[in-house]
Design an enzyme around this catalytic site. Structure first.
Site, PDB file in Angstrom:
ATOM      1  N   SER A 148       0.840  -1.199   0.000  1.00 34.99           N
ATOM      2  CA  SER A 148       0.000   0.000   0.000  1.00 34.99           C
ATOM      3  C   SER A 148       0.868   1.238   0.000  1.00 34.99           C
ATOM      4  O   SER A 148       1.977   1.239   0.552  1.00 34.99           O
ATOM      5  CB  SER A 148      -0.897   0.009   1.246  1.00 34.99           C
ATOM      6  OG  SER A 148      -1.524   1.261   1.421  1.00 34.99           O
ATOM      7  N   TYR A 161      -2.277  -0.120  10.181  1.00 36.21           N
ATOM      8  CA  TYR A 161      -2.397  -0.738   8.858  1.00 36.21           C
ATOM      9  C   TYR A 161      -1.173  -0.436   8.017  1.00 36.21           C
ATOM     10  O   TYR A 161      -0.589  -1.331   7.393  1.00 36.21           O
ATOM     11  CB  TYR A 161      -3.660  -0.227   8.167  1.00 36.21           C
ATOM     12  CG  TYR A 161      -3.729  -0.583   6.693  1.00 36.21           C
ATOM     13  CD1 TYR A 161      -4.054  -1.870   6.283  1.00 36.21           C
ATOM     14  CD2 TYR A 161      -3.477   0.380   5.719  1.00 36.21           C
ATOM     15  CE1 TYR A 161      -4.115  -2.192   4.936  1.00 36.21           C
ATOM     16  CE2 TYR A 161      -3.543   0.065   4.374  1.00 36.21           C
ATOM     17  CZ  TYR A 161      -3.857  -1.217   3.988  1.00 36.21           C
ATOM     18  OH  TYR A 161      -3.910  -1.532   2.656  1.00 36.21           O
TER      19      TYR A 161
END
Length: 258
Positions: A148, A161
Protein backbone atom coordinates in the site's frame (compact mmCIF):
# COMPACT_ATOMS: atom_id res chain seq x y z
CA UNK A 1 -2.36 -17.83 -30.14
CA UNK A 2 -0.34 -18.57 -26.96
CA UNK A 3 -1.07 -16.50 -23.88
CA UNK A 4 1.70 -15.24 -21.56
CA UNK A 5 0.67 -17.41 -18.61
CA UNK A 6 -0.40 -20.58 -20.43
CA UNK A 7 0.31 -23.65 -18.30
CA UNK A 8 0.85 -21.65 -15.09
CA UNK A 9 -0.95 -22.17 -11.80
CA UNK A 10 -1.77 -19.13 -9.68
CA UNK A 11 -3.11 -18.52 -6.19
CA UNK A 12 -4.68 -15.16 -5.37
CA UNK A 13 -5.78 -14.64 -1.77
CA UNK A 14 -8.67 -12.32 -1.06
CA UNK A 15 -9.85 -12.77 -4.64
CA UNK A 16 -13.62 -12.74 -4.18
CA UNK A 17 -13.85 -8.97 -4.66
CA UNK A 18 -12.00 -5.75 -5.36
CA UNK A 19 -8.35 -5.75 -6.36
CA UNK A 20 -7.99 -9.49 -5.75
CA UNK A 21 -10.89 -10.28 -8.05
CA UNK A 22 -9.47 -8.06 -10.81
CA UNK A 23 -6.05 -9.70 -10.50
CA UNK A 24 -7.55 -13.20 -10.60
CA UNK A 25 -9.56 -12.37 -13.70
CA UNK A 26 -6.56 -10.85 -15.46
CA UNK A 27 -4.24 -13.77 -14.68
CA UNK A 28 -6.89 -16.19 -15.93
CA UNK A 29 -7.37 -14.12 -19.10
CA UNK A 30 -3.60 -14.40 -19.62
CA UNK A 31 -3.85 -18.20 -19.46
CA UNK A 32 -3.24 -19.17 -15.83
CA UNK A 33 -5.32 -21.63 -13.84
CA UNK A 34 -6.34 -19.52 -10.84
CA UNK A 35 -7.29 -20.49 -7.29
CA UNK A 36 -9.74 -17.88 -5.99
CA UNK A 37 -8.86 -17.57 -2.30
CA UNK A 38 -11.65 -16.35 -0.04
CA UNK A 39 -12.32 -16.08 3.69
CA UNK A 40 -16.08 -16.06 4.25
CA UNK A 41 -17.87 -15.33 0.96
CA UNK A 42 -18.12 -18.62 -0.96
CA UNK A 43 -20.93 -17.15 -3.07
CA UNK A 44 -18.74 -14.28 -4.23
CA UNK A 45 -15.81 -16.62 -4.95
CA UNK A 46 -18.13 -18.88 -6.95
CA UNK A 47 -19.25 -15.87 -8.99
CA UNK A 48 -15.64 -14.92 -9.79
CA UNK A 49 -14.82 -18.48 -10.86
CA UNK A 50 -17.99 -18.65 -12.96
CA UNK A 51 -17.19 -15.35 -14.67
CA UNK A 52 -13.68 -16.55 -15.51
CA UNK A 53 -15.02 -19.84 -16.86
CA UNK A 54 -17.61 -18.01 -18.96
CA UNK A 55 -14.77 -16.01 -20.52
CA UNK A 56 -12.93 -19.21 -21.44
CA UNK A 57 -10.52 -19.31 -18.49
CA UNK A 58 -9.94 -21.80 -15.69
CA UNK A 59 -10.48 -21.00 -12.03
CA UNK A 60 -11.83 -22.54 -8.85
CA UNK A 61 -12.82 -21.17 -5.42
CA UNK A 62 -10.47 -21.97 -2.54
CA UNK A 63 -11.47 -21.49 1.11
CA UNK A 64 -8.63 -19.52 2.68
CA UNK A 65 -9.53 -17.81 5.97
CA UNK A 66 -6.39 -16.17 7.31
CA UNK A 67 -5.26 -14.76 10.64
CA UNK A 68 -5.09 -17.86 12.84
CA UNK A 69 -2.32 -20.33 13.52
CA UNK A 70 -2.27 -23.08 10.89
CA UNK A 71 -4.03 -20.98 8.26
CA UNK A 72 -1.31 -21.38 5.63
CA UNK A 73 -1.10 -25.15 6.07
CA UNK A 74 -4.90 -25.44 5.74
CA UNK A 75 -4.86 -23.26 2.61
CA UNK A 76 -2.25 -25.38 0.86
CA UNK A 77 -3.92 -28.65 1.88
CA UNK A 78 -7.13 -27.42 0.25
CA UNK A 79 -5.17 -26.23 -2.81
CA UNK A 80 -3.50 -29.63 -3.23
CA UNK A 81 -6.89 -31.37 -3.12
CA UNK A 82 -8.51 -29.09 -5.68
CA UNK A 83 -5.83 -28.20 -8.21
CA UNK A 84 -5.72 -31.66 -9.80
CA UNK A 85 -9.39 -31.39 -10.76
CA UNK A 86 -8.54 -28.47 -13.05
CA UNK A 87 -5.08 -29.17 -14.48
CA UNK A 88 -2.55 -31.98 -14.71
CA UNK A 89 0.18 -29.62 -13.48
CA UNK A 90 0.60 -29.70 -9.71
CA UNK A 91 2.29 -27.08 -7.56
CA UNK A 92 2.09 -23.33 -8.04
CA UNK A 93 3.85 -20.78 -10.24
CA UNK A 94 2.34 -17.47 -9.08
CA UNK A 95 1.34 -16.44 -5.57
CA UNK A 96 -0.46 -13.14 -5.01
CA UNK A 97 -0.73 -12.27 -1.32
CA UNK A 98 -3.64 -9.86 -1.53
CA UNK A 99 -5.91 -10.73 1.41
CA UNK A 100 -5.70 -8.17 4.20
CA UNK A 101 -7.59 -6.25 6.82
CA UNK A 102 -7.87 -2.97 4.95
CA UNK A 103 -8.02 -0.36 7.69
CA UNK A 104 -7.14 0.16 11.35
CA UNK A 105 -8.26 2.37 14.23
CA UNK A 106 -6.10 5.33 15.18
CA UNK A 107 -3.51 5.44 17.96
CA UNK A 108 -6.01 6.46 20.61
CA UNK A 109 -8.61 3.76 19.95
CA UNK A 110 -6.78 0.69 18.64
CA UNK A 111 -6.73 -2.28 20.99
CA UNK A 112 -4.02 -4.90 21.39
CA UNK A 113 -6.40 -7.50 19.96
CA UNK A 114 -7.04 -5.40 16.85
CA UNK A 115 -3.31 -4.82 16.42
CA UNK A 116 -2.59 -8.55 16.68
CA UNK A 117 -5.36 -9.36 14.16
CA UNK A 118 -3.93 -6.86 11.68
CA UNK A 119 -0.44 -8.32 11.80
CA UNK A 120 -1.69 -11.91 11.83
CA UNK A 121 -3.63 -11.41 8.59
CA UNK A 122 -1.51 -8.83 6.79
CA UNK A 123 2.01 -10.02 7.67
CA UNK A 124 2.13 -13.40 9.36
CA UNK A 125 -0.19 -15.09 6.85
CA UNK A 126 1.80 -14.06 3.75
CA UNK A 127 5.05 -15.17 5.37
CA UNK A 128 3.75 -18.64 6.20
CA UNK A 129 1.91 -18.97 2.89
CA UNK A 130 5.32 -18.62 1.22
CA UNK A 131 6.99 -20.90 3.76
CA UNK A 132 4.38 -23.63 3.21
CA UNK A 133 4.55 -23.11 -0.56
CA UNK A 134 8.29 -23.70 -0.71
CA UNK A 135 8.12 -27.30 -1.95
CA UNK A 136 5.17 -26.52 -4.22
CA UNK A 137 6.56 -23.36 -5.83
CA UNK A 138 8.17 -24.00 -9.20
CA UNK A 139 11.49 -22.49 -10.21
CA UNK A 140 11.02 -19.28 -12.24
CA UNK A 141 7.94 -18.55 -10.11
CA UNK A 142 6.46 -15.24 -9.07
CA UNK A 143 5.41 -13.90 -5.69
CA UNK A 144 3.49 -10.62 -5.64
CA UNK A 145 2.69 -9.04 -2.28
CA UNK A 146 -0.04 -6.40 -2.35
CA UNK A 147 1.30 -3.57 -0.22
CA UNK A 148 0.00 0.00 0.00
CA UNK A 149 1.04 3.57 -0.54
CA UNK A 150 0.46 3.99 3.20
CA UNK A 151 3.79 2.25 3.78
CA UNK A 152 5.58 5.39 2.55
CA UNK A 153 3.08 8.12 3.44
CA UNK A 154 2.29 9.39 6.93
CA UNK A 155 -1.38 8.62 7.60
CA UNK A 156 -1.75 8.59 11.40
CA UNK A 157 -5.44 7.64 11.33
CA UNK A 158 -4.53 4.20 9.96
CA UNK A 159 -0.93 3.94 11.13
CA UNK A 160 -1.14 0.31 12.28
CA UNK A 161 -2.40 -0.74 8.86
CA UNK A 162 0.45 1.19 7.23
CA UNK A 163 2.89 -0.54 9.56
CA UNK A 164 1.72 -3.95 8.35
CA UNK A 165 2.40 -2.93 4.77
CA UNK A 166 5.85 -1.62 5.66
CA UNK A 167 6.56 -5.00 7.24
CA UNK A 168 5.29 -6.75 4.11
CA UNK A 169 7.71 -4.71 1.98
CA UNK A 170 10.55 -5.86 4.24
CA UNK A 171 9.46 -9.48 3.76
CA UNK A 172 9.46 -8.89 0.01
CA UNK A 173 13.05 -7.66 0.08
CA UNK A 174 14.30 -10.64 2.07
CA UNK A 175 12.31 -13.26 0.17
CA UNK A 176 13.69 -11.88 -3.10
CA UNK A 177 17.21 -12.43 -1.83
CA UNK A 178 16.39 -15.89 -0.50
CA UNK A 179 14.56 -17.20 -3.57
CA UNK A 180 16.62 -15.47 -6.25
CA UNK A 181 18.88 -18.51 -6.85
CA UNK A 182 15.78 -20.35 -8.09
CA UNK A 183 14.87 -17.48 -10.45
CA UNK A 184 11.79 -16.77 -8.35
CA UNK A 185 11.01 -13.07 -8.30
CA UNK A 186 9.35 -11.41 -5.31
CA UNK A 187 7.89 -7.92 -5.55
CA UNK A 188 5.49 -5.67 -3.68
CA UNK A 189 2.74 -3.80 -5.50
CA UNK A 190 1.57 -0.70 -3.62
CA UNK A 191 -1.81 0.77 -4.67
CA UNK A 192 -3.11 4.12 -3.53
CA UNK A 193 -6.82 4.89 -3.21
CA UNK A 194 -8.76 2.47 -5.38
CA UNK A 195 -12.50 2.42 -6.04
CA UNK A 196 -13.43 -0.93 -4.49
CA UNK A 197 -16.36 -2.19 -2.42
CA UNK A 198 -14.24 -1.68 0.69
CA UNK A 199 -13.99 2.05 -0.03
CA UNK A 200 -17.49 2.47 -1.42
CA UNK A 201 -19.07 3.75 1.80
CA UNK A 202 -16.91 6.87 1.97
CA UNK A 203 -15.73 7.27 -1.63
CA UNK A 204 -17.96 6.02 -4.39
CA UNK A 205 -21.12 8.04 -3.73
CA UNK A 206 -19.49 11.19 -2.37
CA UNK A 207 -18.41 13.70 -5.05
CA UNK A 208 -16.33 15.67 -2.53
CA UNK A 209 -14.44 12.53 -1.47
CA UNK A 210 -13.93 11.60 -5.11
CA UNK A 211 -12.53 15.06 -5.85
CA UNK A 212 -10.22 14.96 -2.83
CA UNK A 213 -8.91 11.46 -3.62
CA UNK A 214 -8.40 12.37 -7.28
CA UNK A 215 -6.46 15.48 -6.31
CA UNK A 216 -3.83 13.39 -4.52
CA UNK A 217 -2.76 11.59 -7.71
CA UNK A 218 -0.62 13.16 -10.42
CA UNK A 219 -2.82 11.35 -12.94
CA UNK A 220 -5.87 13.11 -11.55
CA UNK A 221 -8.27 10.30 -10.75
CA UNK A 222 -9.01 7.50 -8.33
CA UNK A 223 -7.49 4.13 -9.14
CA UNK A 224 -9.50 1.22 -10.51
CA UNK A 225 -8.98 -2.47 -9.72
CA UNK A 226 -7.98 -3.16 -13.33
CA UNK A 227 -5.19 -0.54 -13.03
CA UNK A 228 -3.62 -2.70 -10.33
CA UNK A 229 -4.39 -5.97 -12.11
CA UNK A 230 -2.47 -4.85 -15.20
CA UNK A 231 0.68 -4.25 -13.17
CA UNK A 232 0.26 -7.58 -11.38
CA UNK A 233 -0.06 -9.32 -14.75
CA UNK A 234 3.22 -7.76 -15.84
CA UNK A 235 4.99 -8.85 -12.65
CA UNK A 236 3.61 -12.37 -13.12
CA UNK A 237 4.86 -12.60 -16.70
CA UNK A 238 8.22 -13.51 -18.16
CA UNK A 239 8.64 -9.87 -19.18
CA UNK A 240 9.26 -9.06 -15.49
CA UNK A 241 11.91 -11.75 -15.02
CA UNK A 242 14.61 -9.16 -14.21
CA UNK A 243 12.59 -7.27 -11.59
CA UNK A 244 12.78 -8.51 -7.99
CA UNK A 245 12.90 -7.16 -4.47
CA UNK A 246 11.14 -3.96 -5.54
CA UNK A 247 8.09 -2.10 -4.32
CA UNK A 248 6.18 -0.91 -7.37
CA UNK A 249 4.27 2.31 -6.70
CA UNK A 250 0.76 2.02 -8.10
CA UNK A 251 -0.77 5.16 -6.61
CA UNK A 252 -1.09 7.13 -9.84
CA UNK A 253 1.66 9.39 -8.55
CA UNK A 254 0.10 10.21 -5.16
CA UNK A 255 1.58 13.22 -3.36
CA UNK A 256 4.66 13.42 -5.56
CA UNK A 257 5.27 16.98 -4.43
CA UNK A 258 5.38 16.08 -0.73
Amino acid sequence: MPKPLDGKNALVTGASRGIGRAIAQRLAADGATVAIGYANRPDAADQVAAAITADGGTAFPLPAPLGTHGDAAALWAAYDRRITAHTTRTGVDIIVNNAAIGRSPDLHTITETQFDELFATNVRAPLFIVQQAHRRLHDNGRIINISSGTARLAMPDIMAYGATKGALDTLTLNLAQLLGPRNITVNSLAPGIVDTDTNAAWLRDDPDAQAWASSLAALGRVGRPDDIAGIAAFLASDDARWVTGRTIDATGGALLGV
